[in-house]
Scaffold this motif. Structure first.
Motif, PDB file in Angstrom:
ATOM      1  N   ALA A 121      11.536  44.496   9.106  1.00  0.00           N
ATOM      2  CA  ALA A 121      11.129  44.865  10.443  1.00  0.00           C
ATOM      3  C   ALA A 121      10.893  45.987  11.426  1.00  0.00           C
ATOM      4  O   ALA A 121       9.620  45.615  12.580  1.00  0.00           O
ATOM      5  CB  ALA A 121      12.171  43.957  11.276  1.00  0.00           C
ATOM      6  N   ILE A 122      11.870  47.083  11.250  1.00  0.00           N
ATOM      7  CA  ILE A 122      11.625  48.125  11.596  1.00  0.00           C
ATOM      8  C   ILE A 122       9.919  48.930  10.855  1.00  0.00           C
ATOM      9  O   ILE A 122       9.726  49.544  11.616  1.00  0.00           O
ATOM     10  CB  ILE A 122      12.779  49.085  10.674  1.00  0.00           C
ATOM     11  N   ARG A 123       9.916  48.882  10.055  1.00  0.00           N
ATOM     12  CA  ARG A 123       8.765  49.281   9.372  1.00  0.00           C
ATOM     13  C   ARG A 123       7.353  48.438   9.983  1.00  0.00           C
ATOM     14  O   ARG A 123       6.030  49.154  10.758  1.00  0.00           O
ATOM     15  CB  ARG A 123       8.534  49.270   7.686  1.00  0.00           C
ATOM     16  N   ARG A 124       7.576  46.972  10.771  1.00  0.00           N
ATOM     17  CA  ARG A 124       6.301  46.393  11.033  1.00  0.00           C
ATOM     18  C   ARG A 124       6.245  46.867  12.414  1.00  0.00           C
ATOM     19  O   ARG A 124       5.950  47.283  12.950  1.00  0.00           O
ATOM     20  CB  ARG A 124       7.152  44.756  10.878  1.00  0.00           C
ATOM     21  N   SER A 125       7.565  47.073  12.663  1.00  0.00           N
ATOM     22  CA  SER A 125       7.771  48.054  14.873  1.00  0.00           C
ATOM     23  C   SER A 125       6.979  49.098  15.088  1.00  0.00           C
ATOM     24  O   SER A 125       6.483  49.393  15.749  1.00  0.00           O
ATOM     25  CB  SER A 125       9.114  47.647  15.789  1.00  0.00           C
ATOM     26  N   ILE A 126       7.425  50.070  14.242  1.00  0.00           N
ATOM     27  CA  ILE A 126       7.111  51.359  13.855  1.00  0.00           C
ATOM     28  C   ILE A 126       5.163  51.088  14.123  1.00  0.00           C
ATOM     29  O   ILE A 126       4.521  52.243  14.541  1.00  0.00           O
ATOM     30  CB  ILE A 126       7.669  52.532  12.695  1.00  0.00           C
ATOM     31  N   GLU A 127       4.695  50.196  13.095  1.00  0.00           N
ATOM     32  CA  GLU A 127       3.523  50.348  12.690  1.00  0.00           C
ATOM     33  C   GLU A 127       2.685  49.511  14.971  1.00  0.00           C
ATOM     34  O   GLU A 127       1.376  50.419  15.516  1.00  0.00           O
ATOM     35  CB  GLU A 127       2.541  49.425  11.732  1.00  0.00           C
ATOM     36  N   LEU A 128       3.460  48.644  14.697  1.00  0.00           N
ATOM     37  CA  LEU A 128       2.399  47.944  15.846  1.00  0.00           C
ATOM     38  C   LEU A 128       3.012  48.560  17.216  1.00  0.00           C
ATOM     39  O   LEU A 128       2.428  48.618  18.004  1.00  0.00           O
ATOM     40  CB  LEU A 128       3.472  46.373  16.303  1.00  0.00           C
ATOM     41  N   SER A 129       4.056  48.908  17.353  1.00  0.00           N
ATOM     42  CA  SER A 129       4.124  49.909  18.384  1.00  0.00           C
ATOM     43  C   SER A 129       3.166  51.540  18.445  1.00  0.00           C
ATOM     44  O   SER A 129       3.420  51.787  20.084  1.00  0.00           O
ATOM     45  CB  SER A 129       5.685  50.417  18.403  1.00  0.00           C
ATOM     46  N   LYS A 130       2.991  51.665  17.658  1.00  0.00           N
ATOM     47  CA  LYS A 130       1.675  52.795  17.522  1.00  0.00           C
ATOM     48  C   LYS A 130       1.100  52.897  19.352  1.00  0.00           C
ATOM     49  O   LYS A 130       0.369  51.673  18.588  1.00  0.00           O
ATOM     50  CB  LYS A 130       1.761  53.244  16.191  1.00  0.00           C
ATOM     51  N   GLY A 131       0.112  53.436  19.540  1.00  0.00           N
ATOM     52  CA  GLY A 131      -0.790  53.677  21.058  1.00  0.00           C
ATOM     53  C   GLY A 131       0.449  52.842  22.164  1.00  0.00           C
ATOM     54  O   GLY A 131      -0.337  52.257  23.250  1.00  0.00           O
ATOM     55  N   ALA A 132       1.900  52.079  21.666  1.00  0.00           N
ATOM     56  CA  ALA A 132       1.848  51.777  23.526  1.00  0.00           C
ATOM     57  C   ALA A 132       3.251  52.154  23.153  1.00  0.00           C
ATOM     58  O   ALA A 132       4.238  51.936  24.705  1.00  0.00           O
ATOM     59  CB  ALA A 132       2.283  50.190  22.949  1.00  0.00           C
ATOM     60  N   ARG A 133       4.046  53.529  22.626  1.00  0.00           N
ATOM     61  CA  ARG A 133       5.493  53.782  23.067  1.00  0.00           C
ATOM     62  C   ARG A 133       5.821  54.194  23.933  1.00  0.00           C
ATOM     63  O   ARG A 133       6.699  54.514  25.106  1.00  0.00           O
ATOM     64  CB  ARG A 133       5.289  55.055  21.739  1.00  0.00           C
ATOM     65  N   ARG A 134       4.194  55.140  25.064  1.00  0.00           N
ATOM     66  CA  ARG A 134       3.946  55.907  26.394  1.00  0.00           C
ATOM     67  C   ARG A 134       4.924  54.025  27.442  1.00  0.00           C
ATOM     68  O   ARG A 134       5.208  54.088  28.393  1.00  0.00           O
ATOM     69  CB  ARG A 134       2.896  56.300  26.941  1.00  0.00           C
ATOM     70  N   ARG A 135       4.093  53.062  27.053  1.00  0.00           N
ATOM     71  CA  ARG A 135       4.221  52.161  28.345  1.00  0.00           C
ATOM     72  C   ARG A 135       5.263  51.302  27.756  1.00  0.00           C
ATOM     73  O   ARG A 135       5.902  51.091  29.169  1.00  0.00           O
ATOM     74  CB  ARG A 135       2.558  51.465  27.461  1.00  0.00           C
ATOM     75  N   ILE A 136       5.644  50.888  26.613  1.00  0.00           N
ATOM     76  CA  ILE A 136       6.937  50.924  26.536  1.00  0.00           C
ATOM     77  C   ILE A 136       7.470  51.823  27.180  1.00  0.00           C
ATOM     78  O   ILE A 136       9.325  51.193  27.790  1.00  0.00           O
ATOM     79  CB  ILE A 136       7.153  50.415  24.714  1.00  0.00           C
ATOM     80  N   PHE A 137       8.353  53.158  27.424  1.00  0.00           N
ATOM     81  CA  PHE A 137       8.629  54.014  28.112  1.00  0.00           C
ATOM     82  C   PHE A 137       8.950  53.631  29.391  1.00  0.00           C
ATOM     83  O   PHE A 137       9.961  53.911  29.629  1.00  0.00           O
ATOM     84  CB  PHE A 137       9.059  55.441  27.279  1.00  0.00           C
ATOM     85  N   VAL A 138       7.777  53.229  30.036  1.00  0.00           N
ATOM     86  CA  VAL A 138       7.890  53.495  30.880  1.00  0.00           C
ATOM     87  C   VAL A 138       8.505  52.051  31.484  1.00  0.00           C
ATOM     88  O   VAL A 138       8.919  51.755  32.642  1.00  0.00           O
ATOM     89  CB  VAL A 138       5.835  53.176  31.891  1.00  0.00           C
ATOM     90  N   LEU A 139       8.267  50.708  30.933  1.00  0.00           N
ATOM     91  CA  LEU A 139       9.705  49.875  31.041  1.00  0.00           C
ATOM     92  C   LEU A 139      10.649  50.048  31.074  1.00  0.00           C
ATOM     93  O   LEU A 139      11.265  49.062  31.941  1.00  0.00           O
ATOM     94  CB  LEU A 139       8.749  48.635  29.848  1.00  0.00           C
ATOM     95  N   GLY A 140      10.693  50.476  30.559  1.00  0.00           N
ATOM     96  CA  GLY A 140      12.357  50.876  29.716  1.00  0.00           C
ATOM     97  C   GLY A 140      12.779  51.513  31.499  1.00  0.00           C
ATOM     98  O   GLY A 140      14.229  51.708  31.453  1.00  0.00           O
TER      99      GLY A 140
END
Length: 353
Positions: free
Chosen positions: A216-235
């Motif tokens: 799941a961690i490896r999956r998250s690292i791959e999926l989150s690429k390109g969305a981390r800035r938006r996830i940071f804004v959400l947080g």
């Protein structure tokens, strides 16, 4: 079944998070209340023990009780809170794909894998906070090294000898250690945020795709690429809302505590915990809901999950083998005709891994 799977902007994800939360408020509040209720019961028990110690004139044990209570709250919050987050992710996944969701059904699909989710959160916490914990440990060790000799010689001796070269050197070293700690703290905090963003979709992947913790961690690292800035804004937005609401709801108790020199009456402390319960129940599901929507959005962007889902909905892709095994547990738990049937788990091609 009506669902709208397509790439979403940050604004659309925020709107959909708010829409899901408003339209299914009691579902999410019920899921979050399990964690909030556990913390409330533990806090009320601690208040009761504190008053018993005061009645027996054993106030010297209050500090020890506070430390034990803090450790228990951290443990309960970590375990029960993690289970609640996983159940929230399960409910959001069902709702996002047009399925029905219930509090009982969400927890029924999560509880058999409690150990997996707790282990996943343990790994994530270790990855995020180890550097910061080491920085704190080093700084506290430095304080102990310089403060302990001073405490042995007494405060009067320290006041009289502070002008000596040795004491000035010790104070200088302590100041340098403090400055170094602040610099390391900023770096370690930035590292924790970065690792948190990389692992932000791990729980959703673990829940939806039935993956083991490291997968799941490896999956998250791959999926989150390109969305981390938006996830940071959400947080960041959720953090601002949480801080603002906590300040508003706890301001009365803070003022009362200041007026009474840090002491609150038993009734006020109980009321404070009840208000905290309501606040935590209200705020708890927001961030987890947004992260689950980000998880599906990234799958749509990277894997064409929307096309796959529409093909299956049209009967062009066989559903056998794509169904989440948790759905069987939910069905078994809710087979009574008098009870609400469990929601059907969403298909997911990554189950085959």
């Amino acid at each position: 079944m009506e669902t709208d799977l397509r790439p979403l902007t940050l604004g659309e994800i925020l709107d959909r998070t708010a829409l899901l939360y408003r339209s299914h408020f009691w579902l999410f509040a019920g899921i979050a209340s399990v964690h909030s209720g556990a913390i409330l019961l533990l806090s009320l028990f601690e208040i009761g023990v504190q008053e018993s110690l005061r009645a027996e004139h054993l106030t010297r044990y209050l500090l020890l009780l506070g430390g034990i209570g803090a450790m228990l709250q951290l443990l309960v919050s970590f375990v029960v809170g993690g289970i609640a987050v996983a159940a929230n992710n399960r409910a959001v996944a069902w709702l996002h794909l047009g399925e029905r969701a219930t509090i009982r059904g969400a927890y029924a699909s999560i509880l058999p894998r409690t150990g997996r989710y707790v282990w996943l959160m343990t790994i994530i916490a270790f990855m995020m906070w180890t550097p910061l914990a080491l920085a704190y440990g080093g700084y506290l060790s430095a304080l102990f090294f310089w403060i302990r000799p001073a405490s042995r010689s007494g405060m009067q001796h320290v006041a009289n000898s502070v002008s000596k070269a040795g004491d000035q050197g010790a104070l200088l070293m302590l100041g340098l250690a403090t400055m170094a700690f602040m610099a390391v703290f900023v770096v370690a905090l930035g590292y924790a945020i970065f690792m948190g963003l990389r692992c932000s979709l791990a729980i959703a992947a673990c829940v939806v795709e039935n993956l083991k913790a490291r997968q799941a961690i490896r999956r998250s690292i791959e999926l989150s690429k390109g969305a981390r800035r938006r996830i940071f804004v959400l947080g960041l937005l959720v953090a601002v809302i949480q801080i603002g609401l906590v300040l508003i709801t706890q301001l009365f108790f803070l003022v009362m505590s200041f007026r009474h020199h840090g002491e609150l009456a038993v009734g006020a402390r109980i009321a404070q915990q009840l208000v905290a319960f309501v606040t935590n129940t209200f705020l708890g599901p927001i961030y987890a809901t947004g992260l689950t929507l980000f998880y599906y959005d990234q799958r749509v962007r990277k894997e064409g999950y929307d096309i796959e889902w529409m093909m299956q909905a049209a009967g062009l892709v066989p559903a056998a083998g794509l169904t989440d095994p948790a759905s069987n547990l939910v069905k078994a738990a809710e087979t009574s005709p008098s009870e609400t049937p469990a929601p059907t788990a969403q298909p997911d091609h990554a189950e085959r891994t």
